[in-house]
Write a protein that holds these residues in place. Sequence first.
Motif: not given
Length: 158
Positions: A101-128
Amino acid sequence: MEKIAFTLNNKPIEIEVDANDILLTVLRSKLGFTGTKYGCGIGYCGACTILVNGEAMRSCTMAVSEIAGQQVTTIEGLAIGDDLHPVQQSFVMNDAQQCGFCTPGMIMNAVGLLNDNPNPSREEIVKGMNDNLCRCGSYNRIADAVESAAKSMNGGTK
Ligand code: FES
Ligand code: FES
């Protein structure tokens, strides 16, 4: 009622709506894009996350008038033909969903995160990803999926 024109999943669209209608409701009920989910309806859970001009936004707290002239992408617009977006592929490969159920929102959030920061650290991923909630508790695998998607989008092997 008024006409609002915007781009939805790379296609120009014009709809007649009440300008105060909630974007999530318009996407799901008027346009049939039900991949975007209704969770809390108050901007808290992230189930309704979409991209507006490539930036992750919550569609449950946004009036449809706010997206006039903007580029809107929903989960339905990420794949190109049969080719899933690398973040979608990575969610599949990492088993990053249980009920989904959360997956579409998670994926869209992840794409937005990677648009903003293409090479995030694990910490930045968890925070984002932190403000998107998963009631099944798949957080580690979701972070793994985002991490491997970033690697694959940067030409890595995973
Ligand atoms: S449904 Fe939009 S944040 Fe929960
Ligand atoms: S996989 Fe069930 S809510 Fe996240």
